[in-house]
Design a protein around this motif. Structure first.
Motif, PDB file in Angstrom:
ATOM      1  N   GLY A 131       0.773  -1.072   0.083  1.00 47.18           N
ATOM      2  CA  GLY A 131      -0.015  -0.076  -0.145  1.00 47.18           C
ATOM      3  C   GLY A 131       0.784   1.264   0.038  1.00 47.18           C
ATOM      4  N   MET A 132       0.562   2.336  -0.711  1.00 42.50           N
ATOM      5  CA  MET A 132       0.996   3.690  -0.563  1.00 42.50           C
ATOM      6  C   MET A 132       0.920   4.132   0.537  1.00 42.50           C
ATOM      7  SD  MET A 132       1.977   4.011  -3.780  1.00 42.50           S
ATOM      8  CE  MET A 132       2.455   2.379  -3.911  1.00 42.50           C
ATOM      9  N   VAL A 133       2.160   4.920   1.089  1.00 40.41           N
ATOM     10  CA  VAL A 133       1.972   5.540   2.446  1.00 40.41           C
ATOM     11  C   VAL A 133       2.048   6.901   2.105  1.00 40.41           C
ATOM     12  CG1 VAL A 133       3.308   5.875   4.627  1.00 40.41           C
ATOM     13  CG2 VAL A 133       3.113   3.527   3.545  1.00 40.41           C
ATOM     14  N   ASP A 134       1.053   7.793   2.728  1.00 36.91           N
ATOM     15  CA  ASP A 134       1.312   9.226   2.646  1.00 36.91           C
ATOM     16  C   ASP A 134       2.096   9.742   3.773  1.00 36.91           C
ATOM     17  OD1 ASP A 134       0.935  12.150   2.645  1.00 36.91           O
ATOM     18  OD2 ASP A 134      -0.923  11.800   1.405  1.00 36.91           O
ATOM     19  N   GLY A 135       3.340  10.143   3.682  1.00 40.36           N
ATOM     20  CA  GLY A 135       4.197  10.773   4.858  1.00 40.36           C
ATOM     21  C   GLY A 135       3.913  11.678   5.480  1.00 40.36           C
ATOM     22  N   HIS A 136       3.112  12.778   4.671  1.00 43.63           N
ATOM     23  CA  HIS A 136       2.545  14.054   5.374  1.00 43.63           C
ATOM     24  C   HIS A 136       1.250  14.349   4.786  1.00 43.63           C
ATOM     25  CE1 HIS A 136       3.136  18.173   7.112  1.00 43.63           C
ATOM     26  NE2 HIS A 136       2.852  18.575   5.840  1.00 43.63           N
TER      27      HIS A 136
ATOM     28  N   LYS B 182      -9.362   4.980  -2.053  1.00 40.73           N
ATOM     29  CA  LYS B 182      -9.740   4.564  -3.322  1.00 40.73           C
ATOM     30  C   LYS B 182      -8.592   4.954  -4.349  1.00 40.73           C
ATOM     31  CE  LYS B 182     -13.645   4.827  -5.041  1.00 40.73           C
ATOM     32  NZ  LYS B 182     -15.132   5.043  -5.299  1.00 40.73           N
ATOM     33  N   SER B 183      -7.554   5.561  -3.576  1.00 42.00           N
ATOM     34  CA  SER B 183      -6.215   5.918  -4.547  1.00 42.00           C
ATOM     35  C   SER B 183      -4.968   5.218  -4.356  1.00 42.00           C
ATOM     36  CB  SER B 183      -5.876   7.426  -4.631  1.00 42.00           C
ATOM     37  OG  SER B 183      -5.634   7.848  -3.166  1.00 42.00           O
TER      38      SER B 183
ATOM     39  N   ILE C  37      -0.882   9.465  -4.191  1.00 48.99           N
ATOM     40  CA  ILE C  37       0.515   9.193  -4.231  1.00 48.99           C
ATOM     41  C   ILE C  37       1.247   9.031  -5.596  1.00 48.99           C
ATOM     42  CG2 ILE C  37       2.535   8.047  -3.191  1.00 48.99           C
ATOM     43  CD1 ILE C  37       1.535   9.877  -1.229  1.00 48.99           C
ATOM     44  N   PHE C  38       0.616   8.342  -6.549  1.00 41.47           N
ATOM     45  CA  PHE C  38       1.081   7.981  -7.758  1.00 41.47           C
ATOM     46  C   PHE C  38       1.178   9.284  -8.459  1.00 41.47           C
ATOM     47  CE2 PHE C  38      -1.184   4.023  -6.714  1.00 41.47           C
ATOM     48  CZ  PHE C  38      -0.486   3.171  -7.560  1.00 41.47           C
ATOM     49  N   ASP C  39       0.312  10.421  -8.485  1.00 45.10           N
ATOM     50  CA  ASP C  39       0.751  11.655  -8.851  1.00 45.10           C
ATOM     51  C   ASP C  39       1.916  12.332  -8.304  1.00 45.10           C
ATOM     52  OD1 ASP C  39      -1.675  11.468 -10.548  1.00 45.10           O
ATOM     53  OD2 ASP C  39      -2.692  12.691  -9.204  1.00 45.10           O
ATOM     54  N   GLU C  40       2.019  12.124  -7.101  1.00 43.41           N
ATOM     55  CA  GLU C  40       3.379  12.572  -6.509  1.00 43.41           C
ATOM     56  C   GLU C  40       4.714  12.040  -6.959  1.00 43.41           C
ATOM     57  OE1 GLU C  40       3.387  15.269  -4.539  1.00 43.41           O
ATOM     58  OE2 GLU C  40       1.321  15.328  -3.786  1.00 43.41           O
TER      59      GLU C  40
ATOM     60  N   ALA D 199       0.433   4.681 -14.349  1.00 37.80           N
ATOM     61  CA  ALA D 199      -0.632   4.178 -13.404  1.00 37.80           C
ATOM     62  C   ALA D 199      -1.165   5.228 -12.747  1.00 37.80           C
ATOM     63  CB  ALA D 199      -0.331   3.027 -12.667  1.00 37.80           C
ATOM     64  N   ASN D 200      -2.270   5.348 -11.987  1.00 39.83           N
ATOM     65  CA  ASN D 200      -2.662   6.275 -11.206  1.00 39.83           C
ATOM     66  C   ASN D 200      -3.662   5.537 -10.180  1.00 39.83           C
ATOM     67  OD1 ASN D 200      -5.666   6.493 -11.978  1.00 39.83           O
ATOM     68  ND2 ASN D 200      -4.609   7.128 -14.030  1.00 39.83           N
ATOM     69  N   GLY D 201      -4.067   6.315  -9.124  1.00 37.18           N
ATOM     70  CA  GLY D 201      -4.856   5.815  -8.008  1.00 37.18           C
ATOM     71  C   GLY D 201      -6.212   5.111  -8.548  1.00 37.18           C
ATOM     72  N   HIS D 202      -6.835   5.616  -9.699  1.00 31.86           N
ATOM     73  CA  HIS D 202      -8.085   4.940 -10.215  1.00 31.86           C
ATOM     74  C   HIS D 202      -7.869   3.401 -10.624  1.00 31.86           C
ATOM     75  CE1 HIS D 202     -10.117   8.609  -9.691  1.00 31.86           C
ATOM     76  NE2 HIS D 202      -9.056   9.431 -10.229  1.00 31.86           N
ATOM     77  N   ASP D 203      -6.610   3.125 -10.880  1.00 33.22           N
ATOM     78  CA  ASP D 203      -6.286   1.783 -11.228  1.00 33.22           C
ATOM     79  C   ASP D 203      -6.338   0.991 -10.293  1.00 33.22           C
ATOM     80  OD1 ASP D 203      -5.913   2.543 -13.979  1.00 33.22           O
ATOM     81  OD2 ASP D 203      -3.808   3.329 -13.652  1.00 33.22           O
ATOM     82  N   VAL D 204      -6.434   1.257  -8.836  1.00 32.32           N
ATOM     83  CA  VAL D 204      -6.362   0.509  -7.817  1.00 32.32           C
ATOM     84  C   VAL D 204      -7.890  -0.371  -7.657  1.00 32.32           C
ATOM     85  CG1 VAL D 204      -5.996   0.348  -5.252  1.00 32.32           C
ATOM     86  CG2 VAL D 204      -4.403   1.837  -6.551  1.00 32.32           C
ATOM     87  N   THR D 205      -7.949  -1.616  -7.509  1.00 34.85           N
ATOM     88  CA  THR D 205      -9.209  -2.206  -7.559  1.00 34.85           C
ATOM     89  C   THR D 205      -9.581  -2.739  -6.204  1.00 34.85           C
ATOM     90  OG1 THR D 205      -8.183  -4.605  -8.131  1.00 34.85           O
ATOM     91  CG2 THR D 205      -9.145  -2.916  -9.885  1.00 34.85           C
TER      92      THR D 205
END
Length: 451
Positions: free
Chosen positions: A62-67, A116-117, A323-326, A406-412
């Motif tokens: 899973g992506m981790v948003d660090g801030h 969702k992302s 986070i994919f965008d970042e 890829a982007n967050g919308h590709d996560v199922t």
């Protein structure tokens, strides 16, 4: 026969070394990844309460948003194309007028968007009414390190955002005592230093002492912009990192956000991991927020120094929580600013960025040993990415394509702490329609109070 809680069959796995496996299956039990192996082997010698068909999907950490700032979720779209100072003109009036239920709804909406992302965990540097944010996190099924914003200086800071040093510490201790370890261990409570310009020496010292007493982390904005550096040089005759070192704050339990105005000496000081001195500060970049306001960070130099570096979205006020965008923004910013002048096309590689978005964030949360990669013996905080799409496959290098396309919308699907929280793009823990309806009402009420 092994009994799994969840079995993901016929998937591919993103390995810790950033290679992609052949078709396999993943068995999850008691919130842990128990087995990764051939599908025939797992299916023949096991059963599962829930089976997920992973055909055409990649299992990733899973992506981790660090801030991030979950309390700023209802500021979306307000701060773009505005002249300075956005902090005093919009953020302070907005956050100062939040009521407990506003923070709760804002927290729910932030968790919904993150799930969702593809984000499974995050570090919130704090706002007001963070107890209600903790409630939202528990309800959502996400993992989080939550801090209460602490400030005791600054003429622009008003209302619930400004406290005495003693009040700030006591309120965080109360939050810790109520929520530390809540949600089956998914919630951690940290202390915070909003920034050195709004926190007194006394408060910063108390934060350091309290974090040691409670064996927890510290979340701080650091070297976000030149005014902060100037403030420290004028008042303390030291740069911000040097000042925090003097205060005994630099250490492996410190997460610093932004890290744009770092000197080479600052980087060496924060990253130092020698025999006699171990600081190992965990650093986070917020590429979109930083590029639009503060400049280009020294990400290649930070990584070269051996420091742990992750990514954050800095809240949804200017954009989104993907986070994919970042990753994409930082990749091309670093190529343009550091790579092109020295003709170095690999100054910021795709595998490096993917590690920052996962393992780097996990390290920042203090859980790098159990999060951040897909391995047996690690926590089952996983996402499934639909790679069977024309913008992703076929690909000659799937990792490169994921970062670039890829982007967050590709996560199922999303699994957090061994529980399915999203299946086939439907979040199972939250009522999306109700949350978005309530969020709009609360946003309009806040606007009436704040501006």
């Amino acid at each position: 026969m092994e009994k799994y809680d969840i079995l993901i069959k016929n998937c591919q796995v993103l390995n810790p070394d950033m290679t992609v496996s052949s078709t396999c299956s993943v068995g999850i039990k008691d919130s842990w990844i128990k087995k990764i192996g051939p599908t025939d082997e797992l299916m023949a010698d096991s059963s599962a309460s829930e089976i997920i068909d992973g055909k055409g999907k990649l299992v990733m950490p899973g992506m981790v948003d660090g801030h991030t700032h979950t309390c700023q979720q209802l500021l979306r779209g307000r701060v773009a194309d505005e002249y300075p100072m956005v902090w005093t003109r919009f953020l302070v009036p907005f956050e100062s007028n939040l009521q407990p239920e506003d923070s709760y709804i804002s927290g729910l909406l932030a968790c919904l968007e993150m799930i969702k992302s593809g984000t499974t965990a995050f570090a919130d540097s704090g706002g007001v009414h963070m107890d209600r944010v903790a409630d939202a996190v528990i309800e959502s099924g996400m993992r989080a390190a939550i801090a209460k914003s602490t400030m005791d200086m600054g003429n622009a800071i008003t209302g619930a955002m400004k406290e005495t040093a003693n009040e700030a510490i006591e309120n965080t201790k109360k939050l810790y005592q109520k929520y530390q370890g809540a949600g089956d261990g998914r919630v951690d409570i940290w202390f915070a230093i909003r920034q050195v310009m709004t926190c007194s020496r006394e408060l910063i010292a108390m934060v350091g002492e309290s974090a040691k007493e409670f064996h927890t982390g510290i979340h701080a904005h650091l070297c976000e912009h030149k005014d902060e550096v100037s403030f420290c040089l004028q008042n303390y005759k030291k740069r911000p990192a040097e000042f925090l070192e003097e205060m005994g704050i630099l250490g492996p339990n410190l997460l610093t956000a932004h890290n744009v105005m770092l000197s080479d000496h600052d980087i060496a000081l924060m990253a130092e991991m020698g025999f006699k001195c171990f600081r190992g500060v965990k650093m986070i970049h917020c590429p979109r927020a930083n590029l639009s306001n503060h400049g280009f960070p020294k990400a290649p130099q930070i990584l070269e120094a051996g420091a742990s570096l992750g990514l954050g979205c800095d809240g949804a006020a200017p954009s989104n929580l993907d986070i994919f965008d970042e990753m994409k923004v930082l990749r091309y910013a670093m190529m343009a600013y550091w790579g092109l002048p020295s003709f170095n096309p690999v100054v910021m590689t795709c595998p490096t960025l993917l590690k920052m978005a996962s393992q780097g964030g996990a390290n920042a949360l203090g859980h790098g040993d159990i999060l951040g990669s897909v391995e047996e013996g690690k926590k089952a905080d996983l996402i499934l990415l639909n790679i069977d799409q024309p913008h992703i496959t076929p690909s000659q290098n799937l990792v490169n394509t994921i970062v670039d396309a890829a982007n967050g919308h590709d996560v199922t699907d999303s699994i957090i702490n061994g529980k399915i929280v999203m299946k086939n793009r439907e979040v199972l823990t939250l009522d999306e329609e109700r949350i978005r309806f309530e969020a709009e009402k609360h946003m309009n009420d806040i606007i009436k109070r704040a501006y």
